[in-house]
Design a protein around this motif. Structure first.
Motif, PDB file in Angstrom:
ATOM      1  N   LEU A  51       1.228  -0.930   0.146  1.00 38.89           N
ATOM      2  CA  LEU A  51      -0.562   0.655   0.246  1.00 38.89           C
ATOM      3  C   LEU A  51       0.875   0.986   0.522  1.00 38.89           C
ATOM      4  CD1 LEU A  51      -3.212  -0.721   2.510  1.00 38.89           C
ATOM      5  CD2 LEU A  51      -3.014  -0.525  -0.032  1.00 38.89           C
ATOM      6  N   PHE A  52       1.830   1.010   0.486  1.00 37.31           N
ATOM      7  CA  PHE A  52       2.718   2.758   0.191  1.00 37.31           C
ATOM      8  C   PHE A  52       3.358   2.556  -0.796  1.00 37.31           C
ATOM      9  CE2 PHE A  52       6.908   4.437   1.534  1.00 37.31           C
ATOM     10  CZ  PHE A  52       6.805   5.345   1.390  1.00 37.31           C
ATOM     11  N   TRP A  53       3.549   1.369  -1.270  1.00 41.19           N
ATOM     12  CA  TRP A  53       4.127   1.858  -3.199  1.00 41.19           C
ATOM     13  C   TRP A  53       3.373   2.667  -3.486  1.00 41.19           C
ATOM     14  CZ3 TRP A  53       8.627   1.271  -5.380  1.00 41.19           C
ATOM     15  CH2 TRP A  53       9.642   0.258  -4.831  1.00 41.19           C
ATOM     16  N   GLU A  54       2.144   2.083  -2.997  1.00 45.37           N
ATOM     17  CA  GLU A  54       1.019   2.887  -4.211  1.00 45.37           C
ATOM     18  C   GLU A  54       0.608   4.242  -4.008  1.00 45.37           C
ATOM     19  OE1 GLU A  54      -2.950   0.928  -4.662  1.00 45.37           O
ATOM     20  OE2 GLU A  54      -1.996  -0.759  -4.222  1.00 45.37           O
ATOM     21  N   VAL A  55       0.698   5.446  -3.059  1.00 43.91           N
ATOM     22  CA  VAL A  55       1.114   6.302  -2.344  1.00 43.91           C
ATOM     23  C   VAL A  55       2.240   6.970  -2.508  1.00 43.91           C
ATOM     24  CG1 VAL A  55      -1.625   5.782  -1.101  1.00 43.91           C
ATOM     25  CG2 VAL A  55       1.693   5.435   0.246  1.00 43.91           C
ATOM     26  N   ALA A  56       3.758   5.903  -2.916  1.00 41.63           N
ATOM     27  CA  ALA A  56       4.645   6.673  -2.507  1.00 41.63           C
ATOM     28  C   ALA A  56       5.138   6.819  -3.878  1.00 41.63           C
ATOM     29  CB  ALA A  56       5.269   5.843  -1.623  1.00 41.63           C
ATOM     30  N   ALA A  57       4.274   5.709  -5.186  1.00 37.23           N
ATOM     31  CA  ALA A  57       5.297   5.711  -6.122  1.00 37.23           C
ATOM     32  C   ALA A  57       4.269   5.256  -7.339  1.00 37.23           C
ATOM     33  CB  ALA A  57       6.659   5.256  -6.370  1.00 37.23           C
ATOM     34  N   ASP A  58       3.380   5.844  -7.057  1.00 32.85           N
ATOM     35  CA  ASP A  58       2.254   5.053  -8.532  1.00 32.85           C
ATOM     36  C   ASP A  58       2.414   5.376  -9.559  1.00 32.85           C
ATOM     37  OD1 ASP A  58      -0.747   3.813  -8.336  1.00 32.85           O
ATOM     38  OD2 ASP A  58      -1.380   5.635  -8.635  1.00 32.85           O
ATOM     39  N   GLY A  59       2.042   3.939 -10.262  1.00 31.94           N
ATOM     40  CA  GLY A  59       2.420   4.378 -11.860  1.00 31.94           C
ATOM     41  C   GLY A  59       3.943   3.817 -12.126  1.00 31.94           C
ATOM     42  N   TYR A  60       4.619   3.776 -11.234  1.00 33.04           N
ATOM     43  CA  TYR A  60       6.398   3.537 -11.019  1.00 33.04           C
ATOM     44  C   TYR A  60       7.244   2.844 -11.184  1.00 33.04           C
ATOM     45  CZ  TYR A  60       6.618   9.236 -12.330  1.00 33.04           C
ATOM     46  OH  TYR A  60       6.579  10.254 -12.859  1.00 33.04           O
ATOM     47  N   GLN A  61       6.180   2.126 -10.586  1.00 27.07           N
ATOM     48  CA  GLN A  61       6.609   0.504  -9.714  1.00 27.07           C
ATOM     49  C   GLN A  61       7.235  -0.495 -11.170  1.00 27.07           C
ATOM     50  OE1 GLN A  61       3.573   1.356  -8.759  1.00 27.07           O
ATOM     51  NE2 GLN A  61       2.341   0.188  -6.696  1.00 27.07           N
ATOM     52  N   SER A  62       6.345   0.077 -12.164  1.00 27.85           N
ATOM     53  CA  SER A  62       6.795  -0.674 -13.007  1.00 27.85           C
ATOM     54  C   SER A  62       8.317  -1.342 -13.886  1.00 27.85           C
ATOM     55  CB  SER A  62       5.295  -1.299 -14.324  1.00 27.85           C
ATOM     56  OG  SER A  62       5.753  -0.046 -14.518  1.00 27.85           O
ATOM     57  N   MET A  63       8.563   0.441 -13.654  1.00 30.47           N
ATOM     58  CA  MET A  63      10.152   0.881 -13.637  1.00 30.47           C
ATOM     59  C   MET A  63      10.735  -0.275 -13.329  1.00 30.47           C
ATOM     60  SD  MET A  63      10.376   4.941 -13.046  1.00 30.47           S
ATOM     61  CE  MET A  63      12.436   5.578 -14.322  1.00 30.47           C
ATOM     62  N   ILE A  64      10.751  -0.330 -12.398  1.00 35.40           N
ATOM     63  CA  ILE A  64      11.870  -2.473 -11.493  1.00 35.40           C
ATOM     64  C   ILE A  64      12.527  -2.969 -12.773  1.00 35.40           C
ATOM     65  CG2 ILE A  64       9.972  -3.154 -10.683  1.00 35.40           C
ATOM     66  CD1 ILE A  64      13.647  -1.875  -8.976  1.00 35.40           C
ATOM     67  N   GLU A  65      11.434  -3.108 -13.715  1.00 31.72           N
ATOM     68  CA  GLU A  65      12.050  -4.357 -14.513  1.00 31.72           C
ATOM     69  C   GLU A  65      12.544  -3.602 -15.941  1.00 31.72           C
ATOM     70  OE1 GLU A  65       7.292  -5.305 -15.291  1.00 31.72           O
ATOM     71  OE2 GLU A  65       7.134  -5.714 -13.575  1.00 31.72           O
ATOM     72  N   SER A  66      12.812  -2.711 -15.958  1.00 32.98           N
ATOM     73  CA  SER A  66      13.444  -1.909 -16.879  1.00 32.98           C
ATOM     74  C   SER A  66      14.986  -1.551 -16.561  1.00 32.98           C
ATOM     75  CB  SER A  66      12.971  -1.032 -17.705  1.00 32.98           C
ATOM     76  OG  SER A  66      13.038   0.251 -16.391  1.00 32.98           O
ATOM     77  N   LEU A  67      14.660  -1.340 -15.197  1.00 32.80           N
ATOM     78  CA  LEU A  67      16.145  -1.704 -14.605  1.00 32.80           C
ATOM     79  C   LEU A  67      17.286  -2.742 -14.636  1.00 32.80           C
ATOM     80  CD1 LEU A  67      15.198   0.771 -11.381  1.00 32.80           C
ATOM     81  CD2 LEU A  67      15.670   1.372 -13.422  1.00 32.80           C
ATOM     82  N   THR A  68      18.916  -2.663 -15.152  1.00 34.18           N
ATOM     83  CA  THR A  68      19.216  -3.920 -15.011  1.00 34.18           C
ATOM     84  C   THR A  68      20.334  -4.059 -14.384  1.00 34.18           C
ATOM     85  OG1 THR A  68      21.008  -2.852 -17.137  1.00 34.18           O
ATOM     86  CG2 THR A  68      19.120  -4.433 -18.022  1.00 34.18           C
TER      87      THR A  68
END
Ligand code: ZN
Length: 524
Positions: A51-68
Motif C-alpha cells: 500500500l505504501f508503494w501505491e501512495v509513494a510511487a503510483d505508476g512507477y513501480q513497473s520501472m523496476i523491470e526495465s532496470l538492468t
C-alpha cells in the motif's frame, strides 16, 4: 563502454550510502503461540508495504523491470521509487519527472489553491486519498474504500494473528486494529495500544505518519513495525523513574530552576525490531518511535516511547565505529562501545523529564518563550543531562558502567549527529556542545587531527553547559538563546575539514535492512 561503467559506479556509490544490516534478535524466549503468530504479522506488514508503494510511487513501480543495473534496482527499493530521499527527493533515474510534493495521495495535476477552495469535510482526513471523478472534480475516498481489498485481507490476517496472542491486552489491541483498518477509525485501537503493558511482541501497523505528504501533511502513510520487547532494559528503566524526584533536586542549578516535580507522561521501553515495512522502511531508518499521534489519546493516556535497540546497533556498527576510527584518538577508541551508546540514548530520553518546563518569570512555558530555538535547547538539555544522570547514578552506585566509555562514546556521537543534518535541532545542539567542550578543554584536537577526551574537564564542562541551558529555559530568555546559537552553533573550518574526512572515507549515511522470516530462521 566508459560511459556505461561510469554509470555503474554512480549507482553503486548511491547504494553504498546505505549499509546493509541483518535485522535479528533472540527469539528463544517466545512461546509456540507467539512463533505461530509472527508469520501472520509479516503478511499484514507486507500488505502495508504494498500500500505504501501505491501512495509513494503510483505508476512507477513497473520501472523496476526495465532496470538492468543491480545497484539502481537496489536504490529504487531503498527509496520506494526513483526519487532520492537523501537528496531532496530529486529523481536519480534519467527521464523521471519530479516527485509530486503530495506524493500520490492527490491527483498530480491538482494545485494547492484548488484543494484549499474545495469544500469537502473529508478532504483533510488523515485517512482519505484525493482523486478526480469522471467529471474531473475532486473527490475524497476513505482508505477503507480506496484500498478495500487489501485492507480487508489485512483485517482477516490480524484476527487470525489475534488467535495466537497469549497476552489478553495484545489480543484485544489486534482485534481493534483489524477493525480500524476497515473503518478508518483508529481511536479505540490506539487507546488499547496504550493499555498494553506485558506483551513480549508488539505490532505497530496502519496509516501512521504524515511526512510522505509534503504538500499538506494531512495524509498518513501505511507502515508496520514488528517488535520484540527487551525486558531486561525495560525493567532497568522502570527502576530509574522513582529516583527522578531526588535527582531533580541535585541538578547543578540554583533552587528556583529545579522547583518543578520531574515528570513524564510517556512510558519508555526498549525493543528489537524484526521487520520494517512501508513508510518506515523508506530511506533513513528511525531508531526510536513516539506514538500515538492522536492528541486525544495522548491527553487521555499519555504516549509511549520505543527505543529500537538492534536498529541502534546497526548504526553504531556501520557508522559510529568507522567515524571514531577516523576522529577519536587511537588511545581512546577502545572506549567507544555499544553499551555506552545505548545507555547514553536511553538516559537522554529519561532526562527529558528533568529540569524545567515553565519559565520562572511569568513568560509562560519554556517552549512558548523560546519559540523556534526551544527544540535545540531541549534536545541539548536531554543530551547533557543524560550524561549527568549516568555520572550521578554511577556515583550513587545505582548504575554500573565504565564512565570513560560513556564520555568517549558521547563525544563520538557528536560527530555523527552533526554530520547527519546540519539544519536539524539535534545537529545544532551537538554543534553547541562540540564548540563548548572545545572551549572548556573537555575535548582537545591533537596535531594528528583526532580528538581526545579529558574526563575530569568533561564533568565540569557538562555541569556548566547544563546550567547554561536550564537557566536560559527557566528565564525564557530567547535573546540569550540566540546569542548562544551565534557563538557556538557554527561549523568551524577545522571541523569542516574533519567532517570532510568522513565523507571521503565513504562512511555510510544510513542503513538498509536485510530482514524477514528467513533471516530470523522462522521459515517453515
Ligand atoms: Zn530527545
Amino acid at each position: 563502454m566508459a560511459c556505461n561503467s561510469n554509470k555503474q559506479s554512480h549507482y553503486q556509490k548511491l547504494a553504498s550510502k546505505y549499509f546493509p544490516y541483518k535485522l535479528t534478535t533472540d527469539l528463544s524466549g517466545l512461546s509456540q503461540n507467539q512463533k505461530k503468530m509472527l508469520p501472520y504479522l509479516f503478511k499484514v506488514a507486507d500488505i502495508m508495504d504494498s500500500l505504501f508503494w501505491e501512495v509513494a510511487a503510483d505508476g512507477y513501480q513497473s520501472m523496476i523491470e526495465s532496470l538492468t543495473d543491480k545497484y539502481a534496482r537496489e536504490y529504487f527499493y531503498i527509496n520506494y521509487g526513483p526519487w532520492d530521499r537523501l537528496n531532496g527527493n530529486k529523481p536519480f533515474l534519467p527521464g523521471v519527472d519530479n516527485k509530486p510534493l503530495g506524493a500520490f495521495f492527490y491527483p498530480i495535476d491538482m494545485t494547492k489553491e484548488e484543494f484549499i477552495k474545495w469544500n469537502n469535510p473529508l478532504k483533510t482526513s488523515n485517512y482519505s486519498i484525493i482523486r478526480r471523478d469522471d467529471n474531473g472534480k475532486l473527490t475524497a475516498i476513505p482508505y477503507s474504500q480506496a484500498f478495500k481489498q487489501q485492507l480487508q485481507r489485512a483485517h482477516d490476517l490480524l484476527l487470525k494473528a489475534a488467535q495466537y496472542a497469549d497476552d489478553p491486552d495484545f489480543k484485544h489491541y489486534l482485534q481493534l486494529r483489524a477493525k480500524a483498518l476497515i473503518t478508518d477509525n483508529y481511536f479505540d485501537s490506539d487507546t488499547a495500544w496504550m493499555n498494553m503493558k506485558h506483551n513480549k511482541i508488539d505490532f505497530i501497523v496502519g496509516p501512521i505518519e504524515t511526512y510522505e505528504d509534503q504538500l499538506f501533511g494531512y495524509k498518513a502513510a501505511f507502515e508496520a513495525f514488528i517488535l520484540i520487547k527487551d525486558t531486561t532494559w525495560s525493567k532497568r528503566l522502570q527502576k530509574y523513574a522513582p529516583l527522578l524526584p531526588q535527582l531533580q533536586k541535585e541538578l547543578p542549578v540554583p533552587e528556583k530552576y529545579k522547583a518543578e516535580e520531574p515528570g513524564s507522561n510517556s512510558e519508555l521501553n526498549a525493543y528489537d525490531v524484526i521487520y520494517y515495512a512501508g513508510d518506515c522502511n523508506a530511506g533513513s531508518k528511525t531508531i526510536a518511535i513516539n506514538l500515538p499521534n492522536d492528541e486525544k489519546v495522548q491527553l487521555l493516556k499519555g504516549s509511549r516511547r520505543l527505543q529500537l535497540k538492534n536498529a541502534m546497533k546497526a548504526k553504531f556498527d556501520s557508522i559510529l565505529i568507522p567515524i571514531s576510527k577516523i576522529l577519536i584518538d587511537p588511545s581512546q577508541q577502545k572506549y567507544v562501545t555499544f553499551n555506552a551508546f545505548f545507555a547514553n540514548t536511553m538516559f537522554h530520553e529519561v532526562a527529558h523529564g528533568l529540569g524545567i518546563k515553565n519559565t520562572i518569570n511569568g513568560k509562560g512555558t519554556c517552549r512558548e518563550a523560546l519559540q523556534e530555538t526551544y527544540t535545540t535547547f531541549e534536545e541539548g538539555k536531554a543530551d547533557i543531562l543524560g550524561l549527568w544522570l549516568i555520572t550521578k547514578l554511577y556515583q550513587n552506585k545505582q548504575f554500573q558502567t565504565n564512565l570513560m566509555e560513556n564520555y568517549v562514546t558521547f563525544v563520538a556521537s557528536i560527530f555523527r549527529s552533526i554530520r547527519f543534518g546540519a539544519s536539524s535541532a539535534h545537529a545544532k545542539a551537538n554543534l553547541i556542545r562540540y564548540n563548548f567542550f572545545m572551549e572548556q578543554g573537555a575535548i582537545e584536537r591533537t596535531p594528528k587531527g583526532t580528538y581526545k577526551i579529558n574526563p575530569d574537564k568533561i564533568k565540569t564542562a557538562s555541569d556548566s553547559l547544563a546550567r547554561l541551558i536550564i537557566t536560559i529555559q527557566g528565564d525564557g530568555d530567547k535573546q540569550k538563546a540566540q546569542k548562544i546559537l551565534e557563538k557556538y552553533g557554527n561549523i568551524s573550518p577545522i571541523l569542516q575539514k574533519d567532517l570532510q574526512k568522513l565523507d571521503s572515507a565513504g562512511i555510510p549515511i544510513d542503513v538498509r535492512w536485510i530482514q524477514g522470516l528467513n533471516v530470523l530462521g522462522l521459515n517453515n
